[in-house]
Design an enzyme around this catalytic site. Structure first.
Site: not given
Ligand SMILES: *[C@@H]1O[C@H](CO)[C@@H](O)[C@H](O)[C@H]1NC(C)=O
Ligand SMILES: *[C@@H]1O[C@H](CO)[C@@H](O)[C@H](O)[C@H]1NC(C)=O
Ligand SMILES: *[C@@H]1O[C@H](CO)[C@@H](O)[C@H](O)[C@H]1NC(C)=O
Ligand SMILES: *[C@@H]1O[C@H](CO)[C@@H](O)[C@H](O)[C@H]1NC(C)=O
Length: 965
Positions: A463, A466
């Site tokens: 997770d 980015e």
């Protein structure tokens, strides 16, 4: 084709004549924050004084671009290079100085990966690039067989400055599918307005209710600048724009405009001519998708906010007691000790190691844990990283390091590591997964191994990659903006040369979307940060972070577990599918989100990441009984099938409502029964490339109607699913393509032919959603069980939908099965893996039926359950069960087999019917039919009663002939 940069030589600016451009071919000259009409003409662009907000009102003149200086007479640019000069009459680049000279190279693509002959795709189709010099230079990509122009840049607009690159093309169609990661309101793009989709990896939850604001779609977690387009005659092509800077695409009029703020223009064209071939060709470039372990196709359950292991144990028990198949249990960051990777909470999650063992031993289930990339900088894993010379995202120069913060942490005091702030209390560092030496990845792998020695997890959920960072802001040279005493915020340079990366001339929609205070570093690290051992700026490469982490974690999970494992990554980039799957992010419990997940899963199959699904029942907000029920029903048809919700939301595991439990049980049992087919689709995609969950236009490109369909999908070529996606419905409207025949595979009319075209299908809560089998198909299946580990031991079955329209009175169908141990690590070349493949064929005439299984590849030390059930739809003759033979020897199927002449369902059942472990490579099963029944009395050799109806049209006379022995 590649545009490569040449050194900047000169700059000439110009005055432009006014020459309005048709709306369909306009390229926006003010895509940024400056929308001032007074500035438009100052830029040399053309102002449209109308009030139409759906078209660019300030746009580039048609002759914006470059001039070819060495174009030969025949205008063909194939396999050679062209030197392009900035046209001195052309408008200036509004966001920088155009390079005055570009080197345009066309080259034929040869995939850089070694592939076995069997995976080579032979395309008879060729694309040609034709270069043209009129007022400006332009090029077209033309399909040789038809002359269709796939790309045509003659509308101008080519700009190429250091930090602003733009290229526009006319496209032959509005049948364009792809680009991501965004929420698209429909699978097919809408060219009626000029819509811009931002592409830059960001920790950003999808907003399916308002997917576009002022015609801009915000960027989500990953970047996939790839689309499939159709030409007028239905041939498909693919276009991949290979660039990892912040970028965007505008779709509108008759054109597509690409903008990126760095790197180069490198575009790959794939000739198709079918969509599935386009995807395969794309995957020759980016790699074919990972083969998930078999258990990863089972149902999975998670939530954020489990208080302790005993709460998780309870839910697993409840699922089992309710008989709802489940294979995987997750834990979100709750299990971590102070949210630090590679740790678990010694109080509430002290039982985690035992729980992992129990899942394996007592439940035949698997455990997937979350791992964030950010590493707290003051504990043992960080210490090991420093000792191993592992690298982290860093400041490019020591003078940029905020030493006050750095000095708080003894381990990293003298480093240039860029510190961020995520879940842990103190600052964090972001591993350099692009390290040019193997040290960082080896450290990451080692941490996985050490942690696996404590907790025997099976899968990794990666997770926040980015990468996500909380509270990044601009550095204020005078006042400190520090708020959090435990972990100061990251501050990026805002002034001087160093602001070039964090405040570029054009910040892209990825910044503008968030208003005047939105910038590229929002929710992430400073663009000036570097990785790859100080080689790459995040400005150029940030969108690769999730991809790079997937690559490292793929190795880590395999090394740690010694098994195939699987990772699910939030951030993805082209070729991520080779290493990981994806879930569609932090959606919301709304019907809009259920609907958009149907589009999202189809798009990620186009992007080469078929192991994909959404958070079933919705992540944010409280779900409802009805929404959760419909989502469980639909989600059972996505490869990654996981129910997950947010902290503080009401529990939404399927056992919470008896209705949802029943629907989930039914949907999951159907899924588990058909997993041999789903797994075979994944296996083929991994071997040869291609999709698993497939849009309808893949199989029926010539059918105009399917191009409008967003909310139905296929499993492979043979199973069509029509989910219920609205509240208060007990029916669903759907479309069955008319060039095929369809059989119902669900409650209503199971095994019966269904009229094609538009219909309303029954879909009450206690039924499966409508599922259909395409005639001509054979699907492998298996008696389901509570987990896939158990189901894999059950008998094989096949379901056959006969295509009765074939010539010469033959009813035929075909299919295949790929089968391996489901959990071992395959070699890099999957074709060398230990697996079986079989081809099924069925051919029936009035005389007899022949079912042939051919083993096309054999495995060692892997025994297969026997095929003990063959269910055939559309069987038009009465079989004589006593005649059954297998490989010429009589075989007894009389006890359990049935035939129903009304439903035309033939069900052949016998214990040990076809044992695939013995004999072969071909097994031939033959069954004779009784002689066709005439409308006159005749002897029925089978001994049963038969009815024949003859209707004489127009007379309404019914001849009712009872045929008795
Ligand atoms: C218009 O251009 C001027 C000069 O470049 C600039 O200072 C001004 O900010 C621009 N207007 C807007 C609304 O951005
Ligand atoms: C645009 O809208 C404004 C205000 O609504 C109006 O005054 C003006 O006449 C319109 N212009 C055109 C070209 O329609
Ligand atoms: C243009 O690029 C090609 C391919 O990289 C290279 O071979 C050629 O030398 C370049 N030409 C110039 C003028 O730089
Ligand atoms: C296709 O290629 C052949 C041979 O290169 C050429 O003769 C023909 O004109 C091309 N067709 C089109 C439509 O470009």
């Amino acid at each position: 084709m590649v545009f490569l940069l040449l050194p900047l030589i000169l700059l000439v600016s110009t005055i432009i004549c006014d020459n309005s451009v048709d709306e369909k071919y306009r390229i926006n000259c003010q895509p940024g924050r400056d929308k001032d009409p007074n500035n438009c003409t100052k830029l040399g662009c053309i102002l449209d004084t109308s009030n139409n907000t759906n078209i660019p009102l300030c746009y580039f003149p048609a002759e914006t671009g470059y001039i070819a200086s060495n174009l030969s007479n025949n205008n063909s640019a194939t396999d050679k290079q062209i030197i392009l000069q900035k046209d001195s009459n052309s408008v200036k680049n509004p966001f920088g100085t155009d390079f005055s000279q570009l080197n345009f190279t066309c080259r034929r693509y040869r995939p850089p990966i070694s592939i076995a002959d069997s995976t080579t795709i032979n395309s008879s189709e060729k694309l040609t690039i034709v270069s043209t010099q009129n007022k400006i230079w332009s090029f077209s990509v033309i399909r040789n067989s038809t002359g269709a122009k796939i790309w045509d840049t003659s509308l101008g607009g080519l700009l190429f400055a250091d930090q602003y690159i733009q290229i526009s093309t006319i496209v032959p169609t509005d049948r364009i599918y792809g680009f991501g990661e965004n929420i698209h309101p429909s699978l097919k793009h809408d060219f009626s307005q000029f819509r811009t989709y931002a592409m830059f990896a960001r920790d950003e939850a999808p907003d399916s209710k308002n997917p576009l604001v002022n015609n801009v779609g915000k960027n989500l977690y990953g970047v996939h600048n790839f689309y499939i387009g159709f030409e007028g005659d239905g041939k498909a092509h693919g276009v991949f724009f290979f660039n990892s800077n912040a970028q965007e695409v505008t779709i509108g009029g008759n054109a597509i405009t690409y903008r990126t703020i760095g790197g180069q223009i490198e575009v790959f064209f794939f000739p198709g001519p079918t969509p599935e071939e386009v995807v395969k060709q794309y995957q020759q470039l980016i790699g074919t998708p990972i083969l998930p372990p078999y258990w990863a196709l089972g149902f999975q359950l998670c939530r954020y906010g489990y208080q302790n292991v005993s709460e998780i144990r309870d839910v697993v028990e409840r699922m089992k007691a309710a008989g709802i198949p489940q294979d995987v249990q997750f834990s979100d960051i709750d299990y971590l000790n102070q949210y630090e990777d590679f740790s678990y909470n010694n109080d509430s999650f002290a039982d985690l190691p035992q729980f992992a063992k129990d899942l394996h031993n007592n439940y035949s289930m698997h455990l997937t844990l979350i791992f964030d990339p950010a590493i707290e900088v003051d504990y043992a894993p960080m210490n090991r990283a420093i000792n191993a010379d592992a690298k982290f995202i860093q400041w490019p120069r020591a003078d940029l390091v905020p030493t006050d913060t750095q000095n708080r942490y003894p381990l990293i005091k003298n480093t240039s590591i860029m510190l961020g702030k995520v879940w842990p209390v103190r600052n964090v560092a972001f591993p350099d997964f692009l390290d040019t030496e193997p040290k960082t990845n080896n450290w990451w792998i080692n941490e996985f191994m050490l942690f696996h020695n404590q907790v025997e997890f099976d899968g990794a959920w990666i997770d926040m990659n980015e990468p996500s960072n909380f509270g990044t802001k601009f550095r204020n040279s005078t006042t400190s903006t520090e708020k959090d005493d435990n972990a100061p915020d990251l501050e990026c340079p805002k002034v001087g040369n160093d602001s070039k990366w964090d405040l570029p001339p054009y910040e892209t929609q990825a910044s503008f979307f968030y208003g005047n205070d939105g910038h590229l570093e929002g929710k992430t690290l400073c663009m000036i940060g570097k990785w790859g051992r100080n080689k790459y700026y995040l400005y150029d490469s940030k969108s690769l972070y999730g991809w790079a982490e997937s690559f490292a974690t793929h190795k880590a999970i395999r090394n740690a577990t010694g098994k195939r494992g699987i990772s699910i990554s939030r951030s993805t980039f082209p070729s991520s599918g080779k290493y990981a799957g994806h879930w569609l992010g932090d959606n919301t419990a709304r019907w809009e989100d259920l609907r958009s997940s149907v589009i999202g899963a189809q798009e990620f199959n186009i992007f080469g990441i078929p192991y994909v699904g959404s958070d079933i029942c919705g992540f944010g907000q409280n779900t409802t009984e009805e929404l959760c029920l419909r989502w469980q029903q639909m989600g059972a048809f996505h490869s990654f099938s996981r129910n997950h919700n947010d902290k503080n939301m009401a529990p939404q595991d399927p056992t919470r409502w008896t209705t949802v439990a029943a629907a989930a049980k039914k949907a999951n049992l159907f899924r588990y029964r058909h997993l041999p087919y789903l797994y075979s689709l994944h296996f083929k995609a991994s071997l040869f490339g291609g999709t698993v969950v497939r849009p309808l236009f893949f199989e029926f490109p010539a059918d105009d109607f399917v191009h409008q369909i967003s909310y139905q999908f296929l499993w492979g070529s043979s199973m069509l699913i029509i989910p219920v996606l609205e509240s208060n419905k007990t029916t669903v409207d759907g479309y069955l393509p008319s060039t095929a025949t369809w059989y119902s595979l669900y409650d209503d009319g199971y095994g019966q032919k269904v009229p094609n075209g538009n219909s309303t299908f029954t879909a009450p809560w206690d039924s499966l959603i409508p599922v259909f089998l395409r005639a001509g198909s054979i699907l492998p299946r298996q008696t389901p069980a509570q987990t896939t580990v158990l189901a894999r031991k059950n008998r094989f079955e096949v379901v056959i939908g006969l295509n009765n329209d074939a010539v010469n009175g033959h009813s035929i169908a075909n299919g295949e099965l790929y089968w391996d141990d489901g959990d071992s690590i395959p070699p890099a070349d999957l074709s060398m893996h230990n697996f079986y493949s079989f081809i099924f064929s069925f051919d029936a005439t009035s005389q007899n039926a022949t079912f042939i299984i051919t083993k096309t590849k054999t495995a060692t030390n892997l025994s297969l359950p026997a095929v003990e059930n063959i269910e055939i739809f559309g069987y038009q003759w009465t079989p004589d069960f006593s005649t059954a033979t297998l490989n010429g020897n009589s075989t007894d199927i009389t006890t359990l087999s049935t035939y129903n002449s009304t439903s035309q369902i033939l069900n052949i059942t016998a214990s040990g019917l076809i044992n695939l472990n013995n004999g072969g490579p071909t097994w031939t099963f033959v069954l004779a039919n009784n002689q066709p029944i005439q409308t006159t009395t005749h002897t029925n050799g089978g001994g049963g009663a038969e009815k024949t109806f003859t209707i004489l049209l127009g007379f309404f006379i019914l001849f009712f002939v009872i045929v008795l022995n």
